[in-house]
Design a protein around this motif. Structure first.
Motif, PDB file in Angstrom:
ATOM      1  N   ALA A  15       0.731  -1.208  -0.165  1.00  7.13           N
ATOM      2  CA  ALA A  15      -0.096   0.461   0.133  1.00  7.13           C
ATOM      3  C   ALA A  15       0.933   1.403   0.507  1.00  7.13           C
ATOM      4  O   ALA A  15       0.491   1.928  -0.618  1.00  7.13           O
ATOM      5  N   ASP A  16       2.522   1.243   0.210  1.00  9.22           N
ATOM      6  CA  ASP A  16       2.601   2.316   0.245  1.00  9.22           C
ATOM      7  C   ASP A  16       3.950   2.713  -0.457  1.00  9.22           C
ATOM      8  O   ASP A  16       4.517   3.961  -0.597  1.00  9.22           O
ATOM      9  N   THR A  17       3.829   1.812  -1.141  1.00 15.90           N
ATOM     10  CA  THR A  17       4.673   2.513  -2.656  1.00 15.90           C
ATOM     11  C   THR A  17       3.766   3.032  -3.290  1.00 15.90           C
ATOM     12  O   THR A  17       2.472   2.278  -4.088  1.00 15.90           O
ATOM     13  N   VAL A  18       4.464   3.974  -4.309  1.00 12.05           N
ATOM     14  CA  VAL A  18       3.888   5.038  -5.282  1.00 12.05           C
ATOM     15  C   VAL A  18       4.808   4.698  -6.197  1.00 12.05           C
ATOM     16  O   VAL A  18       6.068   4.955  -6.541  1.00 12.05           O
ATOM     17  N   LEU A  19       3.891   4.122  -7.238  1.00  6.96           N
ATOM     18  CA  LEU A  19       5.136   4.090  -8.809  1.00  6.96           C
ATOM     19  C   LEU A  19       4.484   5.500  -9.620  1.00  6.96           C
ATOM     20  O   LEU A  19       3.749   5.592  -9.777  1.00  6.96           O
ATOM     21  N   ALA A  20       5.760   6.402 -10.146  1.00  5.37           N
ATOM     22  CA  ALA A  20       5.148   7.612 -10.915  1.00  5.37           C
ATOM     23  C   ALA A  20       5.652   7.590 -12.373  1.00  5.37           C
ATOM     24  O   ALA A  20       6.680   6.107 -12.447  1.00  5.37           O
ATOM     25  N   GLY A  21       5.461   7.581 -13.789  1.00  3.93           N
ATOM     26  CA  GLY A  21       5.728   7.788 -14.961  1.00  3.93           C
ATOM     27  C   GLY A  21       4.480   8.347 -15.169  1.00  3.93           C
ATOM     28  O   GLY A  21       3.093   9.272 -15.039  1.00  3.93           O
ATOM     29  N   PRO A  22       4.217   8.351 -16.315  1.00  2.00           N
ATOM     30  CA  PRO A  22       3.890   8.968 -17.444  1.00  2.00           C
ATOM     31  C   PRO A  22       1.826   8.887 -17.116  1.00  2.00           C
ATOM     32  O   PRO A  22       1.816   7.244 -17.105  1.00  2.00           O
ATOM     33  N   PHE A  29       5.284  -7.655 -10.000  1.00  2.00           N
ATOM     34  CA  PHE A  29       5.682  -6.180  -8.546  1.00  2.00           C
ATOM     35  C   PHE A  29       3.925  -5.255  -8.473  1.00  2.00           C
ATOM     36  O   PHE A  29       3.465  -4.768  -9.968  1.00  2.00           O
ATOM     37  N   LYS A  30       3.786  -4.841  -7.427  1.00  2.00           N
ATOM     38  CA  LYS A  30       2.011  -4.572  -7.432  1.00  2.00           C
ATOM     39  C   LYS A  30       2.427  -3.142  -6.435  1.00  2.00           C
ATOM     40  O   LYS A  30       2.146  -3.379  -4.489  1.00  2.00           O
ATOM     41  N   ALA A  31       2.167  -1.920  -6.922  1.00  2.00           N
ATOM     42  CA  ALA A  31       2.366  -0.280  -5.697  1.00  2.00           C
ATOM     43  C   ALA A  31       0.595  -0.829  -5.768  1.00  2.00           C
ATOM     44  O   ALA A  31      -0.132  -0.207  -5.485  1.00  2.00           O
ATOM     45  N   GLY A  32       1.173   0.690  -4.580  1.00  2.00           N
ATOM     46  CA  GLY A  32       0.070   0.722  -3.750  1.00  2.00           C
ATOM     47  C   GLY A  32      -1.125   1.883  -4.662  1.00  2.00           C
ATOM     48  O   GLY A  32      -1.846   1.599  -4.582  1.00  2.00           O
ATOM     49  N   SER A  33      -0.096   3.093  -5.629  1.00  2.00           N
ATOM     50  CA  SER A  33      -0.785   3.886  -5.802  1.00  2.00           C
ATOM     51  C   SER A  33      -0.136   3.896  -7.271  1.00  2.00           C
ATOM     52  O   SER A  33       0.937   3.918  -6.865  1.00  2.00           O
ATOM     53  N   PHE A  34      -0.528   4.775  -8.052  1.00  2.00           N
ATOM     54  CA  PHE A  34       0.253   5.551  -9.067  1.00  2.00           C
ATOM     55  C   PHE A  34       0.364   7.198  -9.488  1.00  2.00           C
ATOM     56  O   PHE A  34      -1.315   7.863  -8.982  1.00  2.00           O
ATOM     57  N   SER A  67       8.013   6.408  -5.048  1.00  2.00           N
ATOM     58  CA  SER A  67       8.575   5.258  -4.089  1.00  2.00           C
ATOM     59  C   SER A  67       9.785   5.483  -5.359  1.00  2.00           C
ATOM     60  O   SER A  67      11.029   5.268  -5.649  1.00  2.00           O
ATOM     61  N   VAL A  68       8.783   5.043  -6.959  1.00  2.00           N
ATOM     62  CA  VAL A  68      10.064   4.287  -7.770  1.00  2.00           C
ATOM     63  C   VAL A  68       8.912   4.577  -8.893  1.00  2.00           C
ATOM     64  O   VAL A  68       8.263   5.340  -9.667  1.00  2.00           O
ATOM     65  N   GLY A  69      10.410   4.960 -10.037  1.00  2.00           N
ATOM     66  CA  GLY A  69       9.756   6.396 -11.444  1.00  2.00           C
ATOM     67  C   GLY A  69      10.342   5.753 -12.657  1.00  2.00           C
ATOM     68  O   GLY A  69      11.174   5.021 -12.676  1.00  2.00           O
TER      69      GLY A  69
END
Length: 335
Positions: free
Chosen positions: A270-277, A296-301, A321-323
């Motif tokens: 849940a706490d992992t945030v994936l950033a991208g287009p 890999f399952k991010a909590g939010s995008f 978290s990751v982008g």
């Protein structure tokens, strides 16, 4: 600043035939978190702010091989010309390409100055055999990395006895036909992206992809489609400019994550945030691929830009978290 290239279509089949930029990146204020379709269980890994970004190793080979290599008009090719261009390939790897991009994009040197410094430091012109001579036009796309590579090609071809001019020609849709016609003779290219560009140009936008995570297979496929277009190629370098996923060094250190496999195992939650287009959640080389290849399952995008300043800033400030980044971005150079 480097511009988003075709590879930032992040794996949409057929998009390689579109313009050399990813469109529809959203307005500057359109960011915000949205729950991805694939639900995440577990705590995850909250973002950790930091100034230094590091790329996570794509240890299961999600991305295709976009190694830098010279594309050459077949009629202009001869052994001495190809051998000179191959000197650049032999001297380049991804860390050196990152350093070249930092010199231009961060330190604000000109592509010509950065290339000349690199050539001197790496003895690039040593042992180059003279070719038959004549005029050569090196085409360059309209982003700084490609212009710097074009200047490196100018340096080695000049040493081989040619009169060389570097000409900026914009997107692949403009310079690739000019290369076929012989209006320009050489262009710095990217193996997987060019393979798919030529593939869809010849076989339609829905053509089955021919590039892969295996460099030898990608180059073999590229040579096959290139031959039909009157193009030949030098040796691919070890330098890659392709989609990659980055975290801050502080994040990597805190959670013990250096590979995408480790990210999936330790940080799905849940706490992992994936950033991208905005396209990332639907693209096989972005979130879809992270789920399918790595589980890999991010909590939010967080919907931001395509490997640009918004995404990098979100990582550095602790908003993501990751982008998605480009593997050769000058921002990845160690401080």
């Amino acid at each position: 600043m480097m511009r988003a290239r075709t590879r930032l279509a992040i794996g949409a089949v057929g998009v390689f035939a579109a313009a050399g930029f990813l469109t529809g990146c959203g307005d500057a204020g359109s960011s915000g978190t949205e729950a991805p379709e694939a639900g995440a269980s577990g705590a995850g890994c909250a973002p950790v702010a930091g100034d230094q970004l590091v790329v996570l190793d794509d240890d299961k080979l999600l991305q295709n091989t976009d190694n830098v290599l010279p594309a050459i008009n077949a009629k202009a090719a001869n052994p001495q010309l190809v051998a000179a261009l191959d000197k650049v390939s032999a001297a380049l790897d991804t860390p050196k390409l990152i350093a070249l991009n930092k010199a231009v994009d961060v330190d604000r040197k000109t592509p010509k100055a950065a290339a000349e410094e690199f050539a001197t430091a790496n003895n690039l012109t040593e042992g180059i055999a003279k070719g038959p001579g004549g005029s050569i036009v090196v085409g360059a796309a309209n982003f700084s990395e490609n212009q710097t590579l074009g200047e490196l090609y100018r340096i080695v071809l000049t040493a081989a006895g040619y009169q060389v001019k570097v000409q900026q020609i914009g997107s692949r849709e403009l310079y690739e036909p000019a290369l076929e016609k012989g209006e320009i003779q050489v262009v710095p290219e990217y193996a997987a992206t060019l393979a798919e560009f030529l593939n869809t140009k010849a076989n339609g936008k829905d053509a089955q992809p021919i590039s892969s995570p295996d460099l030898a297979k990608t180059v073999a496929a590229l040579k096959a489609v290139g031959e039909k277009a009157g193009l030949t190629f030098g040796t691919p370098s070890a330098a890659q400019d392709q989609n990659a996923f980055a975290v801050t060094k502080a994040f990597s250190d805190k959670y013990g994550v250096t590979t995408l496999t480790q990210l999936a195992e330790k940080c799905s939650g849940a706490d992992t945030v994936l950033a991208g287009p905005p396209e990332c959640p639907q693209r096989p080389k972005c979130q879809v691929g992270l789920v399918e290849v790595y589980n890999f399952k991010a909590g939010s995008f967080s919907s931001l830009d395509a490997a640009g300043p918004q995404t990098k800033n979100a990582l550095k400030t602790g908003a993501a978290s990751v982008g998605l980044v480009l593997s050769s971005d000058g921002a990845l150079a160690g401080s």
